[in-house]
Scaffold this active site. Sequence first.
Site, PDB file in Angstrom:
ATOM      1  N   LYS A 115       0.819  -1.220   0.000  1.00  0.00           N
ATOM      2  CA  LYS A 115       0.000   0.000   0.000  1.00  0.00           C
ATOM      3  C   LYS A 115       0.850   1.266   0.000  1.00  0.00           C
ATOM      4  O   LYS A 115       0.475   2.258  -0.612  1.00  0.00           O
ATOM      5  CB  LYS A 115      -0.969   0.001   1.186  1.00  0.00           C
ATOM      6  CG  LYS A 115      -2.068  -1.057   1.034  1.00  0.00           C
ATOM      7  CD  LYS A 115      -3.313  -0.768   1.827  1.00  0.00           C
ATOM      8  CE  LYS A 115      -4.417  -1.727   1.386  1.00  0.00           C
ATOM      9  NZ  LYS A 115      -5.669  -1.611   2.087  1.00  0.00           N
ATOM     10  N   LYS A 198      -5.340  -9.279  -6.217  1.00  0.00           N
ATOM     11  CA  LYS A 198      -6.509  -9.552  -5.380  1.00  0.00           C
ATOM     12  C   LYS A 198      -7.690  -8.653  -5.770  1.00  0.00           C
ATOM     13  O   LYS A 198      -7.485  -7.473  -6.079  1.00  0.00           O
ATOM     14  CB  LYS A 198      -6.097  -9.248  -3.926  1.00  0.00           C
ATOM     15  CG  LYS A 198      -7.086  -9.624  -2.867  1.00  0.00           C
ATOM     16  CD  LYS A 198      -6.528  -9.265  -1.487  1.00  0.00           C
ATOM     17  CE  LYS A 198      -6.719  -7.806  -1.150  1.00  0.00           C
ATOM     18  NZ  LYS A 198      -7.746  -7.517  -0.158  1.00  0.00           N
ATOM     19  N   LYS A 201     -11.583  -3.468  -2.929  1.00  0.00           N
ATOM     20  CA  LYS A 201     -12.456  -2.286  -2.990  1.00  0.00           C
ATOM     21  C   LYS A 201     -11.701  -1.105  -3.564  1.00  0.00           C
ATOM     22  O   LYS A 201     -12.288  -0.204  -4.144  1.00  0.00           O
ATOM     23  CB  LYS A 201     -12.917  -1.893  -1.574  1.00  0.00           C
ATOM     24  CG  LYS A 201     -13.820  -2.882  -0.899  1.00  0.00           C
ATOM     25  CD  LYS A 201     -14.329  -2.272   0.415  1.00  0.00           C
ATOM     26  CE  LYS A 201     -14.168  -3.222   1.573  1.00  0.00           C
ATOM     27  NZ  LYS A 201     -12.950  -3.011   2.355  1.00  0.00           N
TER      28      LYS A 201
HETATM   29  N1  AQP Z   1     -10.167 -10.714  -2.779  1.00  0.00           N
HETATM   30  C1  AQP Z   1     -10.468 -11.271  -1.614  1.00  0.00           C
HETATM   31  N2  AQP Z   1     -10.689 -12.613  -1.531  1.00  0.00           N
HETATM   32  C2  AQP Z   1     -10.994 -13.189  -0.343  1.00  0.00           C
HETATM   33  N3  AQP Z   1     -11.128 -12.474   0.815  1.00  0.00           N
HETATM   34  C3  AQP Z   1     -10.933 -11.154   0.762  1.00  0.00           C
HETATM   35  N4  AQP Z   1     -10.973 -10.180   1.698  1.00  0.00           N
HETATM   36  C4  AQP Z   1     -10.697  -8.985   1.137  1.00  0.00           C
HETATM   37  N5  AQP Z   1     -10.466  -9.149  -0.167  1.00  0.00           N
HETATM   38  C5  AQP Z   1     -10.594 -10.475  -0.432  1.00  0.00           C
HETATM   39  C6  AQP Z   1     -11.310 -10.415   3.108  1.00  0.00           C
HETATM   40  O1  AQP Z   1     -12.383  -9.546   3.439  1.00  0.00           O
HETATM   41  C7  AQP Z   1     -12.237  -9.139   4.802  1.00  0.00           C
HETATM   42  C8  AQP Z   1     -12.374  -7.648   4.921  1.00  0.00           C
HETATM   43  O2  AQP Z   1     -11.328  -6.986   4.297  1.00  0.00           O
HETATM   44  P1  AQP Z   1     -11.115  -5.415   4.557  1.00  0.00           P
HETATM   45  O3  AQP Z   1     -12.066  -4.627   3.793  1.00  0.00           O
HETATM   46  O4  AQP Z   1     -11.098  -5.125   5.992  1.00  0.00           O
HETATM   47  O5  AQP Z   1      -9.678  -5.157   4.029  1.00  0.00           O
HETATM   48  P2  AQP Z   1      -8.951  -5.704   2.777  1.00  0.00           P
HETATM   49  O6  AQP Z   1      -8.521  -7.104   3.046  1.00  0.00           O
HETATM   50  O7  AQP Z   1      -7.869  -4.735   2.474  1.00  0.00           O
HETATM   51  O8  AQP Z   1     -10.096  -5.715   1.659  1.00  0.00           O
HETATM   52  P3  AQP Z   1     -10.162  -4.910   0.317  1.00  0.00           P
HETATM   53  O9  AQP Z   1     -11.437  -5.210  -0.345  1.00  0.00           O
HETATM   54  O10 AQP Z   1      -8.932  -5.163  -0.470  1.00  0.00           O
HETATM   55  O11 AQP Z   1     -10.232  -3.420   0.824  1.00  0.00           O
HETATM   56  P4  AQP Z   1      -9.302  -2.190   0.513  1.00  0.00           P
HETATM   57  O12 AQP Z   1      -9.218  -2.099  -0.964  1.00  0.00           O
HETATM   58  O13 AQP Z   1     -10.039  -1.045   1.150  1.00  0.00           O
HETATM   59  O14 AQP Z   1      -7.980  -2.456   1.153  1.00  0.00           O
HETATM   60  C9  AQP Z   1     -10.898  -9.672   5.296  1.00  0.00           C
HETATM   61  O15 AQP Z   1     -11.124 -10.861   6.036  1.00  0.00           O
HETATM   62  C10 AQP Z   1     -10.169  -9.983   4.030  1.00  0.00           C
HETATM   63  O16 AQP Z   1      -9.217 -11.016   4.193  1.00  0.00           O
END
Ligand code: AQP
Length: 334
Positions: A115, A198, A201
């Site tokens: 990040k 991955k 969001k």
């Molecule tokens: N692509 C994914 N596949 C499986 N699990 C996923 N998680 C996130 N992306 C995937 C799981 O969702 C939970 C919540 O994640 P988060 O929003 O707290 O943070 P993150 O992991 O950083 O998710 P994002 O969507 O990628 O958000 P941004 O872009 O804001 O950083 C966690 O249990 C995560 O493992």
Amino acid sequence: MTESPKRIFSGIQPTGVLHIGNYFGALRNWVAMQDEGECLFCVVDLHALTSAQTRQGLREGVRCVTAAYLAAGLDVEKSIIFHQSAVPKHAALQWLLSCFTPLGWLNRMTQFKDKAGKKRESAMLGLYAYPVLMAADILLYRATHVPVGDDQRQHLELARDIAERFNHECGEAFFPLPEPRIMEEASRIMSLRDGTNKMSKSEASDYGRINVLDTDDTICLKIQKARTDSHPLPSCVEEMEGRAEAKNLLTLYAVASHQTLQQACAMWAGKPFSSLKPALSERLIEVVAPMRDAMHRHLSDPDKLDAILHHGAARASRHADETWNALHDIVGFL
Ligand code: AQP
């Protein structure tokens, strides 16, 4: 010997509309775990501040994630649903734990490296310290099990290391070492535009992800445009080596239709992507449409969502106070 009771904790950042990676990798498992022990599911709004937020956006984001929790099947009678900022002891415990966390451990965290990228020097302390706050979230409730996607595996290992270090320094096994619960098949859903990244969001293009609020037409369009390769679909998991997009679309088909990846492979072996895509859209619509409709119902009543969160925060605070009071004594605060 009787097994000690489970306490389950997990959370999602309110940084945008949830996507099916969040659902298959995390939320769906939370719903299934609700009868296994005492559950706390948090909307981690303090974590969301590690990326830029507006006041209105943050509030809407918290309500949107709460609506998704309820729409996915979390039940306020079974689980404590709350937002992190309403229990200030998360931040207090983060400070305490940061005094038991060597910098070398944080320097190994790959999410910070990804990040912060090349802007490491101008990255914020909050982004660097994010995993310590995550450890505090879990340990504040002395959680025993943490269901997360694969991307959080390293942070969870760090939480265990911090708990172990604290217990060792204080000479008592105060914090249980939290066990990860990672559903292997759906643990890392990848972007529809690049099967090596991955689904996230924060990916700039919306075409990389299926959001839980997407309309049926949007789901079909995104799947139709999803990246593929020029070969027929593989017939077994071993043949997926180097075929990230094929693996991702078949994984999505498998998890959306409650099959193993091997079963989905056998079903689509040798067929073209053009025959998988419409079937995959249908399976995804079956998952997303009821959730989307329920989310819209919940979002139309923000006062009720706020009341659910505040009730949950009061319940979570009672557990947090218990831990904090015990820590007072262990650490020596007056
Ligand atoms: N692509 C994914 N596949 C499986 N699990 C996923 N998680 C996130 N992306 C995937 C799981 O969702 C939970 C919540 O994640 P988060 O929003 O707290 O943070 P993150 O992991 O950083 O998710 P994002 O969507 O990628 O958000 P941004 O872009 O804001 O950083 C966690 O249990 C995560 O493992």
